[in-house]
Design a protein around this motif. Structure first.
Motif, PDB file in Angstrom:
ATOM      1  N   ILE A 100       1.004  -1.217   0.117  1.00 55.57           N
ATOM      2  CA  ILE A 100       0.133  -0.047   0.033  1.00 55.57           C
ATOM      3  C   ILE A 100       0.950   1.293   0.061  1.00 55.57           C
ATOM      4  N   MET A 101       1.984   1.165   0.758  1.00 52.29           N
ATOM      5  CA  MET A 101       2.671   2.507   1.072  1.00 52.29           C
ATOM      6  C   MET A 101       3.675   2.616  -0.379  1.00 52.29           C
ATOM      7  N   LEU A 102       3.978   1.556  -0.868  1.00 52.61           N
ATOM      8  CA  LEU A 102       4.811   1.720  -2.366  1.00 52.61           C
ATOM      9  C   LEU A 102       3.704   2.281  -3.608  1.00 52.61           C
ATOM     10  N   ASN A 103       2.833   1.486  -3.404  1.00 55.91           N
ATOM     11  CA  ASN A 103       1.918   1.764  -4.590  1.00 55.91           C
ATOM     12  C   ASN A 103       1.396   3.355  -4.408  1.00 55.91           C
ATOM     13  N   SER A 104       1.216   3.837  -3.320  1.00 51.30           N
ATOM     14  CA  SER A 104       0.727   5.104  -2.932  1.00 51.30           C
ATOM     15  C   SER A 104       1.833   6.279  -3.300  1.00 51.30           C
ATOM     16  N   TYR A 105       3.347   5.981  -3.124  1.00 51.08           N
ATOM     17  CA  TYR A 105       4.262   6.516  -3.399  1.00 51.08           C
ATOM     18  C   TYR A 105       4.348   6.906  -5.118  1.00 51.08           C
ATOM     19  N   GLU A 106       4.044   5.651  -5.908  1.00 47.90           N
ATOM     20  CA  GLU A 106       3.688   5.573  -7.279  1.00 47.90           C
ATOM     21  C   GLU A 106       2.567   6.425  -7.577  1.00 47.90           C
ATOM     22  N   SER A 107       1.705   6.475  -7.052  1.00 50.56           N
ATOM     23  CA  SER A 107       0.603   7.212  -7.432  1.00 50.56           C
ATOM     24  C   SER A 107       0.787   8.689  -7.155  1.00 50.56           C
ATOM     25  N   ALA A 108       1.760   9.152  -6.354  1.00 55.86           N
ATOM     26  CA  ALA A 108       1.974  10.551  -6.001  1.00 55.86           C
ATOM     27  C   ALA A 108       2.964  11.080  -6.802  1.00 55.86           C
ATOM     28  N   ASN A 109       3.531  10.144  -7.643  1.00 55.34           N
ATOM     29  CA  ASN A 109       4.529  10.572  -8.687  1.00 55.34           C
ATOM     30  C   ASN A 109       5.811  10.525  -8.227  1.00 55.34           C
ATOM     31  N   GLY A 110       6.298   9.988  -6.932  1.00 56.32           N
ATOM     32  CA  GLY A 110       7.552   9.949  -6.451  1.00 56.32           C
ATOM     33  C   GLY A 110       7.913  11.279  -5.660  1.00 56.32           C
ATOM     34  N   ASN A 111       9.325  11.319  -5.368  1.00 54.72           N
ATOM     35  CA  ASN A 111       9.893  12.610  -4.661  1.00 54.72           C
ATOM     36  C   ASN A 111       8.947  13.001  -3.622  1.00 54.72           C
ATOM     37  N   CYS A 112       8.569  12.065  -2.537  1.00 53.75           N
ATOM     38  CA  CYS A 112       7.712  12.700  -1.540  1.00 53.75           C
ATOM     39  C   CYS A 112       7.770  11.614  -0.447  1.00 53.75           C
ATOM     40  N   SER A 113       6.929  11.978   0.370  1.00 54.56           N
ATOM     41  CA  SER A 113       6.902  10.688   1.659  1.00 54.56           C
ATOM     42  C   SER A 113       5.345  10.514   1.808  1.00 54.56           C
ATOM     43  N   ILE A 114       5.155   9.171   2.552  1.00 58.12           N
ATOM     44  CA  ILE A 114       3.863   8.689   2.503  1.00 58.12           C
ATOM     45  C   ILE A 114       3.700   8.101   3.985  1.00 58.12           C
ATOM     46  N   VAL A 115       2.413   8.809   4.231  1.00 56.79           N
ATOM     47  CA  VAL A 115       2.221   8.277   5.783  1.00 56.79           C
ATOM     48  C   VAL A 115       1.099   7.456   5.786  1.00 56.79           C
ATOM     49  N   GLY A 116       1.241   6.347   6.773  1.00 57.10           N
ATOM     50  CA  GLY A 116       0.207   5.368   6.778  1.00 57.10           C
ATOM     51  C   GLY A 116      -0.823   5.443   7.708  1.00 57.10           C
ATOM     52  N   SER A 117      -2.268   5.177   7.551  1.00 56.91           N
ATOM     53  CA  SER A 117      -3.006   5.732   8.579  1.00 56.91           C
ATOM     54  C   SER A 117      -3.272   4.220   9.303  1.00 56.91           C
ATOM     55  N   THR A 118      -3.534   4.496  10.430  1.00 63.69           N
ATOM     56  CA  THR A 118      -3.738   3.164  11.497  1.00 63.69           C
ATOM     57  C   THR A 118      -5.212   3.514  11.967  1.00 63.69           C
ATOM     58  N   GLN A 119      -5.688   2.176  12.312  1.00 64.69           N
ATOM     59  CA  GLN A 119      -7.117   2.310  13.059  1.00 64.69           C
ATOM     60  C   GLN A 119      -7.196   1.422  14.309  1.00 64.69           C
ATOM     61  N   SER A 120      -8.303   1.809  15.065  1.00 65.90           N
ATOM     62  CA  SER A 120      -8.446   0.904  16.275  1.00 65.90           C
ATOM     63  C   SER A 120      -8.869  -0.517  15.837  1.00 65.90           C
ATOM     64  N   SER A 121      -8.275  -1.506  16.752  1.00 66.91           N
ATOM     65  CA  SER A 121      -8.472  -2.734  16.372  1.00 66.91           C
ATOM     66  C   SER A 121      -9.928  -3.072  16.829  1.00 66.91           C
ATOM     67  N   PHE A 122     -10.542  -1.968  17.736  1.00 67.22           N
ATOM     68  CA  PHE A 122     -11.651  -2.374  18.429  1.00 67.22           C
ATOM     69  C   PHE A 122     -12.853  -1.711  17.581  1.00 67.22           C
ATOM     70  N   SER A 123     -12.743  -0.350  17.323  1.00 67.03           N
ATOM     71  CA  SER A 123     -13.923   0.557  16.924  1.00 67.03           C
ATOM     72  C   SER A 123     -13.783   0.663  15.321  1.00 67.03           C
ATOM     73  N   LYS A 124     -12.381   0.180  14.881  1.00 69.68           N
ATOM     74  CA  LYS A 124     -11.997   0.434  13.603  1.00 69.68           C
ATOM     75  C   LYS A 124     -11.878   1.960  13.287  1.00 69.68           C
ATOM     76  N   LYS A 125     -11.869   2.858  14.123  1.00 69.02           N
ATOM     77  CA  LYS A 125     -12.008   4.411  13.806  1.00 69.02           C
ATOM     78  C   LYS A 125     -10.433   4.638  13.574  1.00 69.02           C
ATOM     79  N   LEU A 126     -10.186   5.772  12.800  1.00 70.18           N
ATOM     80  CA  LEU A 126      -8.872   6.343  12.550  1.00 70.18           C
ATOM     81  C   LEU A 126      -8.119   6.588  13.762  1.00 70.18           C
TER      82      LEU A 126
END
Length: 276
Positions: A100-126
């Motif tokens: 997901i991180m590398l595909n997102s990097y390619e989608s953003a056309n490179g020369n950038c950084s990508i932040v991954g989002s986490t969610q609660s394992s209980f509520s599934k909220k961000l």
């Protein structure tokens, strides 16, 4: 493609080992750098026994997070990787996190950084990820961006999962090791912005991670006022030196009123015995 993962740890042996296991499942040749900041639960020994190829950097317990990440990054950049993946060991990564991180990097056309989002394992909220300012008139007000299936530009990044490319490292450098514990990741976001290097939120969630609890922190109104004030000014709270450095370094005189307002708001909550 050469990828290094960097994390710091302290007395969370099981979580650290799980994090390493999940990282190794992502990419067969990933190199992992762990800064163990004086763990007394034999974390380093367990890593060396189970994962002998992991690079362990040992410290005496005085580094905390930002300085620990600095030491890990400092060791990693000597090998000149294509990507540097900054992670927290309390994230339980999904099997396709790196994809997901590398595909997102390619989608953003490179020369950038990508932040991954986490969610609660209980509520599934961000829970953690990339955030944007609610208004340019208030640098203290931010909101997290939920993944939408497309990359989204953001202003700040939590380093629970943050992919930095070589271009960014070459132009921005390492995390600032002057910070006592936190804020170093947001400071890095500001430094990227000054270099006109964008950050994007990855397309999908990359794992689960619970929000840090307020219990036994300065936000806990079950503690005495004296204890809360002590925790507020401690390395893991909002120490004055680090807070002033962040606001002055990145906003100069404009940041001072926001810094003062932050402390006044917190002190008022503590004096009224309210959570914050």
């Amino acid at each position: 493609m050469k990828i290094a993962a960097v994390l710091t740890c302290f007395n969370r042996k099981d979580k650290t080992l799980n994090c390493i296991k999940k990282l190794m499942h992502q990419y067969k040749t990933i190199d992992i750098y762990v800064c163990d900041d004086g763990s007394t639960d034999h974390t380093s020994e367990a890593i060396k026994k189970k994962y002998p190829n992991v690079k362990v950097i040992k410290s005496n317990g005085g580094l905390f997070w930002s300085k620990g990440m600095f030491q890990g990054m400092k060791a990693a950049v000597t090998k000149d990787y294509d990507f540097y993946l900054m992670v927290n060991d309390d994230v339980d990564f999904y099997d396709n996190m790196l994809e997901i991180m590398l595909n997102s990097y390619e989608s953003a056309n490179g020369n950038c950084s990508i932040v991954g989002s986490t969610q609660s394992s209980f509520s599934k909220k961000l829970t953690y990820g990339g955030s944007v300012l609610k208004t340019k008139l208030n640098i203290n007000k931010k909101f997290l961006l939920s993944p939408t299936g497309k990359v989204q530009k953001c202003d700040f990044a939590n380093w629970n999962c943050f992919l930095i490319d070589k271009f960014t490292i070459d132009n921005v450098g390492l995390i600032d090791n002057a910070y006592e514990h936190g804020i170093g990741d947001f400071d890095y976001s500001c430094r990227m912005k000054k270099k006109n290097i964008p950050m994007y939120v990855a397309t999908d969630y990359i794992g689960t991670c619970e929000r840090n609890p307020i219990k036994n922190t300065f936000g806990d109104n079950e503690l005495s006022i004296k204890k809360r004030l002590s925790l507020l000014l401690s390395a893991k709270g909002l120490p004055i030196k680090s807070s002033f450095r962040f606001y002055w370094k990145n906003y100069k005189i404009i940041g001072v009123p926001f810094l003062l307002w932050m402390y006044l708001r917190i002190l008022l909550s503590i004096s009224l015995n309210k959570p914050c």
